[in-house]
Design a protein around this motif. Structure first.
Motif, PDB file in Angstrom:
ATOM      1  N   ASP A 134       3.915  -2.932   2.155  1.00  0.00           N
ATOM      2  CA  ASP A 134       4.394  -3.638   3.503  1.00  0.00           C
ATOM      3  C   ASP A 134       4.708  -2.509   4.517  1.00  0.00           C
ATOM      4  N   ASN A 135       4.152  -1.440   4.602  1.00  0.00           N
ATOM      5  CA  ASN A 135       4.281  -0.371   5.697  1.00  0.00           C
ATOM      6  C   ASN A 135       2.928  -0.239   6.557  1.00  0.00           C
ATOM      7  N   PRO A 136       2.441  -1.384   7.182  1.00  0.00           N
ATOM      8  CA  PRO A 136       1.233  -1.166   7.738  1.00  0.00           C
ATOM      9  C   PRO A 136       1.006  -0.071   8.815  1.00  0.00           C
ATOM     10  N   GLY A 137       2.126   0.447   9.383  1.00  0.00           N
ATOM     11  CA  GLY A 137       2.339   1.596  10.253  1.00  0.00           C
ATOM     12  C   GLY A 137       1.741   2.707   9.696  1.00  0.00           C
ATOM     13  N   SER A 138       2.283   3.039   8.331  1.00  0.00           N
ATOM     14  CA  SER A 138       1.762   4.240   7.537  1.00  0.00           C
ATOM     15  C   SER A 138       0.137   4.176   7.250  1.00  0.00           C
ATOM     16  N   TRP A 139      -0.290   3.006   6.538  1.00  0.00           N
ATOM     17  CA  TRP A 139      -1.661   2.945   6.016  1.00  0.00           C
ATOM     18  C   TRP A 139      -2.524   3.069   7.222  1.00  0.00           C
ATOM     19  N   ARG A 140      -2.116   2.601   8.341  1.00  0.00           N
ATOM     20  CA  ARG A 140      -2.982   2.573   9.686  1.00  0.00           C
ATOM     21  C   ARG A 140      -3.292   3.993  10.043  1.00  0.00           C
ATOM     22  N   ILE A 141      -2.269   4.819   9.957  1.00  0.00           N
ATOM     23  CA  ILE A 141      -2.481   6.199  10.116  1.00  0.00           C
ATOM     24  C   ILE A 141      -3.446   6.803   9.124  1.00  0.00           C
ATOM     25  N   MET A 142      -3.304   6.465   7.881  1.00  0.00           N
ATOM     26  CA  MET A 142      -4.240   6.983   7.056  1.00  0.00           C
ATOM     27  C   MET A 142      -5.732   6.547   7.343  1.00  0.00           C
ATOM     28  N   GLU A 143      -5.785   5.287   7.575  1.00  0.00           N
ATOM     29  CA  GLU A 143      -7.257   4.825   8.206  1.00  0.00           C
ATOM     30  C   GLU A 143      -7.585   5.478   9.381  1.00  0.00           C
ATOM     31  N   LYS A 144      -6.990   5.896  10.313  1.00  0.00           N
ATOM     32  CA  LYS A 144      -7.208   6.311  11.758  1.00  0.00           C
ATOM     33  C   LYS A 144      -7.369   7.956  11.465  1.00  0.00           C
ATOM     34  N   SER A 145      -6.884   8.379  10.403  1.00  0.00           N
ATOM     35  CA  SER A 145      -7.157   9.837   9.998  1.00  0.00           C
ATOM     36  C   SER A 145      -8.443   9.896   9.183  1.00  0.00           C
ATOM     37  N   GLY A 146      -9.118   8.843   8.734  1.00  0.00           N
ATOM     38  CA  GLY A 146     -10.478   9.153   8.154  1.00  0.00           C
ATOM     39  C   GLY A 146     -10.361   8.789   6.627  1.00  0.00           C
ATOM     40  N   MET A 147      -9.240   8.453   6.149  1.00  0.00           N
ATOM     41  CA  MET A 147      -9.066   8.109   4.750  1.00  0.00           C
ATOM     42  C   MET A 147      -9.484   6.774   4.417  1.00  0.00           C
ATOM     43  N   LYS A 148     -10.007   6.708   3.410  1.00  0.00           N
ATOM     44  CA  LYS A 148     -10.513   5.307   2.701  1.00  0.00           C
ATOM     45  C   LYS A 148      -9.559   4.806   1.858  1.00  0.00           C
ATOM     46  N   HIS A 149      -9.381   3.533   1.915  1.00  0.00           N
ATOM     47  CA  HIS A 149      -8.668   2.784   0.873  1.00  0.00           C
ATOM     48  C   HIS A 149      -9.092   2.832  -0.473  1.00  0.00           C
ATOM     49  N   GLU A 150      -8.523   3.147  -1.310  1.00  0.00           N
ATOM     50  CA  GLU A 150      -8.949   3.312  -2.659  1.00  0.00           C
ATOM     51  C   GLU A 150      -8.179   2.130  -3.845  1.00  0.00           C
ATOM     52  N   GLY A 151      -7.077   1.511  -3.243  1.00  0.00           N
ATOM     53  CA  GLY A 151      -6.532   0.415  -3.964  1.00  0.00           C
ATOM     54  C   GLY A 151      -5.091   0.500  -3.866  1.00  0.00           C
ATOM     55  N   ILE A 152      -4.533  -0.586  -4.711  1.00  0.00           N
ATOM     56  CA  ILE A 152      -3.086  -0.689  -4.691  1.00  0.00           C
ATOM     57  C   ILE A 152      -2.611  -0.361  -6.093  1.00  0.00           C
ATOM     58  N   LEU A 153      -1.306   0.567  -6.122  1.00  0.00           N
ATOM     59  CA  LEU A 153      -0.685   0.948  -7.377  1.00  0.00           C
ATOM     60  C   LEU A 153       0.295  -0.156  -7.604  1.00  0.00           C
ATOM     61  N   ARG A 154       0.151  -1.007  -8.474  1.00  0.00           N
ATOM     62  CA  ARG A 154       1.171  -2.134  -8.690  1.00  0.00           C
ATOM     63  C   ARG A 154       2.554  -1.437  -9.365  1.00  0.00           C
ATOM     64  N   GLN A 155       3.318  -1.890  -8.755  1.00  0.00           N
ATOM     65  CA  GLN A 155       4.820  -1.477  -9.056  1.00  0.00           C
ATOM     66  C   GLN A 155       4.950  -0.049  -9.487  1.00  0.00           C
ATOM     67  N   HIS A 156       4.350   0.820  -8.612  1.00  0.00           N
ATOM     68  CA  HIS A 156       4.115   2.274  -8.823  1.00  0.00           C
ATOM     69  C   HIS A 156       5.416   3.095  -8.795  1.00  0.00           C
ATOM     70  N   ALA A 157       6.256   2.599  -7.964  1.00  0.00           N
ATOM     71  CA  ALA A 157       7.497   3.328  -7.531  1.00  0.00           C
ATOM     72  C   ALA A 157       8.710   2.458  -7.690  1.00  0.00           C
ATOM     73  N   ILE A 158       9.733   3.042  -7.755  1.00  0.00           N
ATOM     74  CA  ILE A 158      11.085   2.277  -7.533  1.00  0.00           C
ATOM     75  C   ILE A 158      11.587   2.682  -6.127  1.00  0.00           C
ATOM     76  N   ARG A 159      12.177   1.430  -5.397  1.00  0.00           N
ATOM     77  CA  ARG A 159      12.719   1.730  -4.065  1.00  0.00           C
ATOM     78  C   ARG A 159      13.948   0.747  -4.140  1.00  0.00           C
ATOM     79  N   ASP A 160      15.224   1.531  -3.870  1.00  0.00           N
ATOM     80  CA  ASP A 160      16.463   0.492  -3.924  1.00  0.00           C
ATOM     81  C   ASP A 160      16.580  -0.527  -5.125  1.00  0.00           C
ATOM     82  N   GLY A 161      16.187   0.046  -6.312  1.00  0.00           N
ATOM     83  CA  GLY A 161      16.333  -0.415  -7.441  1.00  0.00           C
ATOM     84  C   GLY A 161      15.180  -1.595  -7.795  1.00  0.00           C
ATOM     85  N   ARG A 162      14.160  -1.496  -7.103  1.00  0.00           N
ATOM     86  CA  ARG A 162      13.098  -2.767  -7.263  1.00  0.00           C
ATOM     87  C   ARG A 162      11.823  -2.013  -7.359  1.00  0.00           C
ATOM     88  N   PRO A 163      10.970  -2.389  -8.303  1.00  0.00           N
ATOM     89  CA  PRO A 163       9.628  -1.912  -8.198  1.00  0.00           C
ATOM     90  C   PRO A 163       8.828  -2.500  -7.153  1.00  0.00           C
TER      91      PRO A 163
END
Length: 178
Positions: A134-163
């Motif tokens: 839910d942070n398109p600003g960050s992943w747009r930086i990745m795209e504009k930097s030449g990186m390619k999308h490789e996938g979504i890591l589902r519930q990969h981290a915990i932020r504020d107590g939620r996956p």
């Protein structure tokens, strides 16, 4: 660690003198909510503690961290890092930009410079980054930097107590054009 220069930015060594500015930006909820590691509310004096610990990790070769500063006024506007050398020759970059500087392309400019640093100075074969889905600003930086999308890591981290889901981008040495 060397200083890295772009057309508008100087990426330089982070110092304890940067702590007030780091704390100012990191205290903004809109910045903190885009990262896994910036707590909110940000603790008073937390930036000095953070800088001290990250500089120790840098001395141990685990990470290279840069203060992102604008050439026009030498003002610190954010931070960017890349993990150090390792047997797999891969590195993760992480970054944040102070909210007053969002939308000006500074994150992309800094990311491109650090990707170049990773390939040309640290001899990595792969550079990757993750962001909240839910942070398109960050992943747009990745795209504009030449990186390619490789996938979504589902519930990969915990932020504020939620996956939370993370989106994963990478660029390989063979794809890097400089």
């Amino acid at each position: 660690m060397k200083t890295v220069e772009t057309s508008r930015l100087i990426l330089r060594r982070l110092t304890l003198d940067d702590s007030a500015r780091v704390e100012e930006y990191a205290s903004d909820y809109d910045v903190a909510k885009t990262t896994l590691n910036i707590p909110h509310p940000y603790p008073e004096g937390g930036a000095r503690e953070f800088i001290t610990s990250i500089l120790e990790a840098e001395r141990n070769g685990k990470i290279a961290i840069f203060a992102i500063t604008r050439k026009e006024d030498n003002g610190l506007i954010g931070l960017i890092n890349i993990t150090g050398t390792n047997a797999n020759r891969r590195a993760e970059i992480g970054y944040w930009i102070g909210k007053p500087y969002w939308g000006n392309g500074y994150g992309t400019e800094a990311a491109r410079a650090v990707i170049k640093y990773g390939f040309e100075e640290l001899n990595h074969n792969r550079v990757y980054a993750l962001a909240f889905t839910d942070n398109p600003g960050s992943w747009r930086i990745m795209e504009k930097s030449g990186m390619k999308h490789e996938g979504i890591l589902r519930q990969h981290a915990i932020r504020d107590g939620r996956p939370v889901d993370m989106t994963y981008y990478a660029i390989l040495r063979e794809e890097y054009t400089g």
